[in-house]
Each structure stands twice: as C-alpha cells, then as structure tokens.
Scaffold this active site. Structure first.
Site, PDB file in Angstrom:
ATOM      1  CD  GLU A 185     -37.577  32.910  19.362  1.00  8.58           C
ATOM      2  OE1 GLU A 185     -37.266  33.743  18.498  1.00  8.58           O
ATOM      3  OE2 GLU A 185     -37.053  31.789  19.443  1.00  8.58           O
ATOM      4  CB  VAL A 186     -36.873  37.265  26.134  1.00  5.89           C
ATOM      5  CG1 VAL A 186     -38.396  37.361  26.041  1.00  5.89           C
ATOM      6  CG2 VAL A 186     -36.452  36.181  27.106  1.00  5.89           C
ATOM      7  CE  LYS A 188     -33.726  25.031  26.142  1.00  6.47           C
ATOM      8  NZ  LYS A 188     -34.136  26.433  26.218  1.00  6.47           N
ATOM      9  N   GLY A 222     -33.998  27.459  31.187  1.00  6.23           N
ATOM     10  CA  GLY A 222     -35.330  26.864  31.075  1.00  6.23           C
ATOM     11  C   GLY A 222     -35.816  26.860  29.637  1.00  6.23           C
ATOM     12  N   GLY A 239     -38.812  28.889  27.492  1.00  3.94           N
ATOM     13  CA  GLY A 239     -39.806  29.948  27.622  1.00  3.94           C
ATOM     14  C   GLY A 239     -39.693  30.641  28.968  1.00  3.94           C
ATOM     15  CB  ALA A 262     -30.144  44.229  19.013  1.00  2.46           C
TER      16      ALA A 262
HETATM   17  N1  LIG Z   1     -28.677  39.998  21.713  1.00 10.84           N
HETATM   18  C1  LIG Z   1     -29.054  39.262  20.671  1.00 10.84           C
HETATM   19  N2  LIG Z   1     -28.321  39.267  19.536  1.00 10.84           N
HETATM   20  C2  LIG Z   1     -28.703  38.552  18.463  1.00 10.84           C
HETATM   21  N3  LIG Z   1     -29.777  37.790  18.399  1.00 10.84           N
HETATM   22  C3  LIG Z   1     -30.512  37.731  19.490  1.00 10.84           C
HETATM   23  C4  LIG Z   1     -30.201  38.441  20.696  1.00 10.84           C
HETATM   24  N4  LIG Z   1     -31.134  38.152  21.598  1.00 10.84           N
HETATM   25  C5  LIG Z   1     -31.974  37.307  20.992  1.00 10.84           C
HETATM   26  N5  LIG Z   1     -31.610  37.046  19.730  1.00 10.84           N
HETATM   27  C6  LIG Z   1     -32.267  36.206  18.735  1.00 10.84           C
HETATM   28  O1  LIG Z   1     -33.604  36.141  19.096  1.00 10.84           O
HETATM   29  C7  LIG Z   1     -34.039  34.799  19.049  1.00 10.84           C
HETATM   30  C8  LIG Z   1     -34.398  34.343  20.413  1.00 10.84           C
HETATM   31  O2  LIG Z   1     -33.276  34.347  21.251  1.00 10.84           O
HETATM   32  P1  LIG Z   1     -32.979  33.127  22.179  1.00 10.84           P
HETATM   33  O3  LIG Z   1     -32.863  31.873  21.397  1.00 10.84           O
HETATM   34  O4  LIG Z   1     -31.816  33.487  23.024  1.00 10.84           O
HETATM   35  O5  LIG Z   1     -34.354  33.088  23.008  1.00 10.84           O
HETATM   36  P2  LIG Z   1     -34.689  32.270  24.268  1.00 10.84           P
HETATM   37  O6  LIG Z   1     -35.219  33.253  25.246  1.00 10.84           O
HETATM   38  O7  LIG Z   1     -33.498  31.499  24.667  1.00 10.84           O
HETATM   39  O8  LIG Z   1     -35.874  31.330  23.806  1.00 10.84           O
HETATM   40  P3  LIG Z   1     -36.240  29.820  24.192  1.00 10.84           P
HETATM   41  O9  LIG Z   1     -37.404  29.936  25.096  1.00 10.84           O
HETATM   42  O10 LIG Z   1     -36.586  29.230  22.877  1.00 10.84           O
HETATM   43  O11 LIG Z   1     -35.049  29.183  24.821  1.00 10.84           O
HETATM   44  C9  LIG Z   1     -32.932  33.971  18.449  1.00 10.84           C
HETATM   45  O12 LIG Z   1     -33.195  33.858  17.083  1.00 10.84           O
HETATM   46  C10 LIG Z   1     -31.711  34.800  18.723  1.00 10.84           C
HETATM   47  O13 LIG Z   1     -30.759  34.635  17.709  1.00 10.84           O
HETATM   48  C1  LIG Z   2     -40.171  26.421  21.174  1.00 13.90           C
HETATM   49  C2  LIG Z   2     -39.639  27.591  21.978  1.00 13.90           C
HETATM   50  N1  LIG Z   2     -38.512  28.146  21.288  1.00 13.90           N
HETATM   51  C3  LIG Z   2     -39.276  27.207  23.400  1.00 13.90           C
HETATM   52  N2  LIG Z   2     -38.249  26.189  23.379  1.00 13.90           N
HETATM   53  C4  LIG Z   2     -40.470  26.747  24.227  1.00 13.90           C
HETATM   54  C5  LIG Z   2     -41.377  27.874  24.585  1.00 13.90           C
HETATM   55  C6  LIG Z   2     -42.605  27.441  25.340  1.00 13.90           C
HETATM   56  C7  LIG Z   2     -43.545  28.582  25.630  1.00 13.90           C
HETATM   57  C8  LIG Z   2     -44.860  28.111  26.155  1.00 13.90           C
HETATM   58  C9  LIG Z   2     -45.772  29.267  26.503  1.00 13.90           C
HETATM   59  O1  LIG Z   2     -45.464  30.091  27.365  1.00 13.90           O
HETATM   60  O2  LIG Z   2     -46.830  29.386  25.877  1.00 13.90           O
HETATM   61 MG   LIG Z   3     -33.064  29.570  24.512  1.00  9.93          MG
END
Ligand SMILES: Nc1ncnc2c1ncn2[C@@H]1O[C@H](COP(=O)(O)OP(=O)(O)OP(=O)(O)O)[C@@H](O)[C@H]1O
Ligand SMILES: C[C@H](N)[C@H](N)CCCCCC(=O)O
Ligand SMILES: [Mg+2]
Length: 241
Positions: free
Chosen positions: A12-13, A37, A110, A112, A201
């Site tokens: 979620e970063v 992915k 990846g 997470g 954001a």
């Molecule tokens: N710059 C951004 N603008 C809008 N939303 C964002 C932004 N960055 C992150 N988010 C939001 O934060 C959440 C997490 O972002 P994202 O899905 O890109 O995370 P991730 O790092 O790919 O996580 P994962 O490990 O699940 O793949 C999502 O709901 C996404 O919409």
């Molecule tokens: C479900 C989530 N959005 C990701 N796809 C998977 C994140 C795994 C994180 C595991 C951990 O570090 O504890």
């Molecule tokens: Mg993602």
C-alpha cells in the site's frame, strides 16, 4: 535486458500507481511495455488486479499475472492456505525474460515489500531480480517512518548484489509536513541511490487521459524506458528535486 523490478518498502505504498506512471512515461516515449504482476493476492477472480489497474491508467500495455490468490496475504501464505501451487522466483524471472524478448520495457511488480515470500522455500522478488540481473526501483512513502524502511530495503538489495535504480515516492502529499519535506534530502542519502520521482497523492483517481499526460512530469527522464543498465548505474540526483 529491459526489465525493471518494482518493489516497495511495504504494501500500500503506491507500487501500482508508480508502475503505471513509469509505463505511461515509456508509452509516451513510443516504447512497448509489458507489466508482470508476479503474484496477485487479495483480489477475486473477476476483479481487476494490479496489472489491469496499470493498463487502465497508463494505456495499452501487455499485462500478465502468474497466479492469483483471493486472500489478502503474502503470496506464499495465500498459496498455502488455498492449497495451490506457489509462484517460484525462477518462474517470475522466466516470464519476465520472455516478455522482454517482445517488449522494449518489462515492469515486474512484486507483492508488498522486497522480502515478502512467494514460496515455502522463502523465495522472494529479490531472488527473481537476481536471476534477471535487473535493476530494482523502490517505492517509498513520504513522512515519518520512511527513512528506516527505505534504508533497510536498500541495504538488503545491496547485500544481495542487486542494483538499486532509485527511489520513487508513491504518494506525495498536497501539503507535505516537515518530515515529508526533509525526506527529499534524506531518502537519497539513506538509500545511497537517487530520488527518481514522486507521484502526487490522488493521482490514482485521475482520469486516464490526465494521468498519462501528467505522469512523465513526475519522474526523472531516466525512467522513460529508454534507459539501459549502464545509464541506471549513474547515481547523480535528478534536477527536478
Ligand atoms: N499517488 C497516489 N494517488 C492515488 N492513490 C494512491 C497513490 N498512491 C497510492 N494510492 C492508493 O493507495 C493504495 C495503495 O496503492 P497501491 O495499490 O499502488 O499499493 P501497492 O504498493 O501497489 O500495494 P500492493 O502490495 O498491494 O501491490 C491504493 O488504494 C491506491 O489507490
Ligand atoms: C494484500 C496486499 N494488498 C498485497 N497484495 C500483499 C501484501 C503482503 C504483505 C506481507 C507482509 O509483509 O506482511
Ligand atoms: Mg500493487
């Protein structure tokens, strides 16, 4: 090999949004792009996964996903609980290498953070990056707490002999606080790698046309997909920051 592995300091970063921004920038530069992915968790069979989200935001990219497990967990855990085969790092590397024969740029996202396990043997995205000899981009949050997780990720990459291409801030706040503002100087320092961009954001909620137009401005020129491994070894900070 035109493969860029995209990891983050955690889940979620903003990895998916950053992947979309890199893809949109490369597409705008006339390059063909594939998004892999490695393993998708926490998404049902009929729902769009991260690769589909990249395509929605960035435009016409080839998408691939090696496995999908519905529970929102680390891939190894989700596979074990589902009684399904896991995804092994060599399968990620093989799929990326195959896509690389047909595309100018392959982005591998990846699940997470870097050391999240894909299989019961402890295989991770770092192992796939090693097999590919691919540079790794680290997506980090802005704000208090990011310096530690970013430095840990950078150190782990380095200890494995992996090439840390740089850092991108996944979600740059409209009103950055003191910690976020200081991150602009401190993140490249703790990572030992350049800050290559930041995605504002809310950008994930933009209309696709607006996202595609803006994305190249969020990233340093070296992320336009024209880079090669040699260019990525250059460590100077981008002028935009
Ligand atoms: N710059 C951004 N603008 C809008 N939303 C964002 C932004 N960055 C992150 N988010 C939001 O934060 C959440 C997490 O972002 P994202 O899905 O890109 O995370 P991730 O790092 O790919 O996580 P994962 O490990 O699940 O793949 C999502 O709901 C996404 O919409
Ligand atoms: C479900 C989530 N959005 C990701 N796809 C998977 C994140 C795994 C994180 C595991 C951990 O570090 O504890
Ligand atoms: Mg993602």
């Amino acid at each position: 090999m035109p493969v860029l592995v995209i990891t983050g300091t955690g889940t979620e970063v903003g990895k998916t949004v950053v992947t979309a921004a890199v893809a949109a920038t490369a597409l705008a530069a006339g390059r063909s792009v594939a998004v892999l992915k490695a393993a998708q968790t926490g998404v049902g069979p009929a729902e769009p996964g991260d690769a589909a989200e990249v395509a929605r935001l960035a435009g016409p990219v080839t998408t691939a996903e090696l496995a999908r497990y519905p529970e929102p967990l680390a891939p190894a855990t989700a596979a074990r609980r589902a009684g399904r085969a896991p995804v092994h790092p060599h399968e990620v590397a093989e799929a990326a290498a195959k896509l690389a024969t047909e595309h100018d740029l392959v982005l591998v996202e990846g699940a997470g953070g870097l050391l999240v396990r894909f299989d019961a043997a402890g295989g991770t995205l770092a192992d796939a990056a090693r097999l590919l000899s691919a540079p790794v981009l680290v997506v980090a949050p802005a704000g208090l707490g990011t310096l530690n997780t970013t430095e840990l990720t950078a150190r782990e990459l380095r200890s494995r002999g992996l090439d840390l291409a740089g850092i991108v801030i996944g979600s740059w706040p409209a009103a950055p606080d003191l910690a976020a503002r200081c991150n602009l100087a401190d993140l490249p320092d703790v990572a030992g790698a350049p800050l290559l961009g930041s995605v504002p954001a809310g950008s994930g909620a933009l209309a696709p046309a607006a996202f595609r137009e803006a994305a190249p401005h969020w990233l340093a020129p070296r992320l336009d997909g024209s880079w090669d491994a040699e260019a990525f070894r250059v460590r100077e900070a981008p002028g935009a920051f």
